[in-house]
Design an enzyme around this catalytic site. Structure first.
Site, PDB file in Angstrom:
ATOM      1  N   ASN A 252       0.588  -1.502   0.386  1.00 20.66           N
ATOM      2  CA  ASN A 252       0.138   0.293   0.039  1.00 20.66           C
ATOM      3  C   ASN A 252       1.352   1.009   0.159  1.00 20.66           C
ATOM      4  O   ASN A 252       2.182   1.109   0.053  1.00 20.66           O
ATOM      5  CB  ASN A 252      -1.479  -0.222   1.080  1.00 20.66           C
ATOM      6  CG  ASN A 252      -0.509  -0.158   2.819  1.00 20.66           C
ATOM      7  OD1 ASN A 252       0.388   0.753   3.244  1.00 20.66           O
ATOM      8  ND2 ASN A 252      -0.674  -1.304   3.211  1.00 20.66           N
ATOM      9  N   ARG A 253       0.346   1.806   0.141  1.00 23.73           N
ATOM     10  CA  ARG A 253       0.582   3.745  -0.405  1.00 23.73           C
ATOM     11  C   ARG A 253       1.570   4.092   0.862  1.00 23.73           C
ATOM     12  O   ARG A 253       1.934   5.208   0.674  1.00 23.73           O
ATOM     13  CB  ARG A 253       0.517   4.173  -1.204  1.00 23.73           C
ATOM     14  CG  ARG A 253       0.064   4.162  -2.599  1.00 23.73           C
ATOM     15  CD  ARG A 253      -0.861   5.161  -3.274  1.00 23.73           C
ATOM     16  NE  ARG A 253      -0.846   6.324  -2.604  1.00 23.73           N
ATOM     17  CZ  ARG A 253      -1.827   7.327  -2.909  1.00 23.73           C
ATOM     18  NH1 ARG A 253      -3.314   6.749  -2.354  1.00 23.73           N
ATOM     19  NH2 ARG A 253      -1.725   8.560  -1.735  1.00 23.73           N
TER      20      ARG A 253
END
Ligand code: C5P
Length: 398
Positions: free
Chosen positions: A211-212
């Site tokens: 994920n970011r």
């Protein structure tokens, strides 16, 4: 305890005679930018490397050199140190360290160093042979034993063209050390565990699901807890952020690695903050070989990861750590945070909307506890960290 420890404080910057003195102008500017008032004292040798005019231009105050300055009617060293909250020596040469260690006072810089009360931070800079000389080693040890904060030197390219230990640390780090020296140590003796960043869940030897999350919020909590005197373990998933000094960093990749590292550290902790964006699912199988492209669809079956926070919450016991979770939501912020507080058995949930906190340096959060919902104004992640730590400190004090 939000806000910069340097804001509104008075710093006396002593500039010794070394080539690193050219960087002291940036130290003065950074102190000024962070809200401190800066008086500058140059040693006579310091003045050979950089002029007082540079510091006067930056700080708006005349730089001083002469103990016998005829334009000043009183005792200049007493006046300068009487106002100073902190003395910062950058660069600190071998000679200046020796004179500090032995209490000499034959010029303005050394008389100021004798007259000063409060924290003293020194940033040594010299050739490695001088730094490693037994006299310098003994002087530095003596100063450290007296409570002087020694920041650096570091290994790097030197003025002589060689490379080695002796390079002054960069201005930003020197100013950070000064800020830390002015920060009340209200978390001294506490063990704080913080998780940060996302996790990478392997698909095959080269691919992952991730994920970011940048890790900025968790790193900010670890850094502020360290600044306030805590003994900090930072369990970091993959993140591009530099390793913070003075923090024990355990680097992990997957949620299961993170679980093991957090659980191992949490036993001795008084506070656990789960700021990591832990992947809820992982591929059910990790292919042993790189998955080859084909004309078919690729289906990856995912299974649930352990919920680290919920596990900690379920095994709570008297005298166990305070548990803080994060809730990143796209809607119904407070309701979801309240639900998480109960389901995961934590003491505080820091809730934020995905649009407000991802990646950048600022965040806008709401603190949700069993008894209160406290929305905070948008602020830096360091200030959010301080609010969370304040909550812990006030509970600990009870
Ligand atoms: O359920 P949700 O993922 O929104 O919960 C977020 C909180 O729970 C965060 O504090 C996160 O670090 C933690 N968490 C965890 N283990 C997971 C998933 C989330 O500890 N597997």
């Amino acid at each position: 305890m939000s806000g910069d420890a340097l804001a509104g404080r008075e710093v006396l910057l002593v500039v010794g005679g070394g080539i690193a003195a050219f960087k002291s102008a940036l130290v003065a500017r950074e102190l000024q930018r962070r809200g401190a008032g800066v008086e500058t004292v140059l040693t006579p040798a310091g003045q050979r490397f950089i002029t007082g005019v540079t510091f006067a231009g930056i700080t708006g105050r005349a730089a001083r050199v002469d103990l016998w300055d005829p334009s000043y009617p009183g005792e200049l060293h007493i006046a300068l140190t009487g106002r100073a909250d902190l003395v910062l020596v950058a660069p600190a040469t071998a000679d200046l360290l020796a004179r500090m260690a032995h209490g000499l006072g034959d010029d303005l810089a050394t008389t100021c160093l004798l007259a000063a009360r409060g924290p003293v931070v020194v940033a040594p800079a010299m050739h490695p042979r001088m730094w490693e000389h037994p006299a310098t080693r003994a002087n530095v040890a003596l100063l450290r034993a007296r409570g002087v904060v020694v920041v650096g030197p570091v290994v790097g390219p030197l003025a002589s063209g060689e490379s080695g230990i002796g390079r002054m640390v960069e201005p930003g780090e020197i100013v950070d050390a000064a800020a830390r020296a002015l920060t009340p140590q209200d978390l001294a003796g506490c063990r704080v565990v913080v998780s940060a960043g996302g996790t990478h869940e392997a698909i095959d030897p080269v691919r992952f699901v991730g994920n970011r999350s940048s890790g900025r919020m968790g790193y900010a909590i670890a850094i502020r807890a360290r600044d306030r005197g805590a003994d900090v373990v930072l369990v970091s998933g993959p993140s591009a952020l530099p390793t913070p000094e003075g923090v024990t960093v355990e680097r992990v990749r997957s949620a299961r690695d993170m679980r093991d590292a957090v659980m191992a550290a949490a036993g001795a902790a008084q506070l656990v903050v789960m700021a990591a964006a832990v992947a809820d699912y992982r591929p059910s199988e990790v292919a042993a070989e790189k998955i080859k492209k084909s004309d078919d669809e690729l289906v990856i079956r995912m299974v649930k990861n352990p919920d680290i926070l919920a596990e900690l919450g379920a095994s709570r016991h008297e005298g166990g750590p305070m548990l803080v979770g994060f809730a990143l939501e796209t809607s119904d912020l407070v309701e979801r945070a309240r639900e998480k507080l109960v389901r995961k058995g934590c003491d505080l949930v820091v809730a934020n909307l995905a649009a407000d906190g991802f990646d950048g340096d600022d965040n806008r959060v709401t603190l949700v506890t069993p008894g209160a919902v406290t929305p905070l104004a948008p602020m830096s992640k360091a200030s959010v960290a301080d609010h969370i730590l304040d909550h812990f400190a006030s509970h600990r004090a009870r």
